[in-house]
Motif scaffolding. Structure first.
Motif, mmCIF file in Angstrom:
data_model
loop_
_atom_site.group_PDB
_atom_site.id
_atom_site.type_symbol
_atom_site.label_atom_id
_atom_site.label_comp_id
_atom_site.label_asym_id
_atom_site.label_seq_id
_atom_site.Cartn_x
_atom_site.Cartn_y
_atom_site.Cartn_z
ATOM 1 N N PHE A 27 0.931 -1.265 -0.153
ATOM 2 C CA PHE A 27 0.192 0.155 0.149
ATOM 3 C C PHE A 27 0.634 1.117 0.277
ATOM 4 N N ASP A 29 1.089 3.805 -2.170
ATOM 5 C CA ASP A 29 0.165 4.971 -2.298
ATOM 6 C C ASP A 29 -0.770 5.682 -0.598
ATOM 7 N N ARG A 30 -1.196 4.420 0.291
ATOM 8 C CA ARG A 30 -1.771 4.999 0.931
ATOM 9 C C ARG A 30 -0.407 5.547 2.061
ATOM 10 N N SER A 31 0.667 5.058 1.802
ATOM 11 C CA SER A 31 1.592 5.480 3.474
ATOM 12 C C SER A 31 1.862 6.621 2.741
ATOM 13 N N ARG A 33 0.941 8.761 0.987
ATOM 14 C CA ARG A 33 -0.167 10.073 0.892
ATOM 15 C C ARG A 33 -0.320 9.973 2.411
#
Length: 76
Positions: A27, A29-31, A33
């Motif tokens: 993840f 992208d989540r981290s 962001r």
């Protein structure tokens, strides 16, 4: 500085999309962001000024990019 954080994270995400060696479930992208949001909060000096408790904020010299403070008297 705060504006460049967003574009830097977007560029990093674009590079990561081309890298197939990332482990599944990372993840990224989540981290990234979340990291981006934290960095942008750190660059919000007016917000930091509102949180300051030990130092006195010099309001007339503080902007969204510069936090100006002076040491106040403490309890001894």
């Amino acid at each position: 500085m705060a504006q460049s954080i967003g574009s830097d994270v977007e560029n990093l995400l674009a590079l990561l999309q081309f890298n197939a060696t990332l482990p599944p479930g990372l993840f990224a992208d989540r981290s990234l962001r979340a990291f981006q949001e934290e960095l942008q909060w750190e660059c919000d000096y007016q917000g930091e000024a509102g949180s300051a408790r030990v130092f006195r904020v010099v309001e007339e010299l503080t902007t969204s990019r510069v936090l100006t403070m002076e040491m106040g008297k403490g309890i001894t």
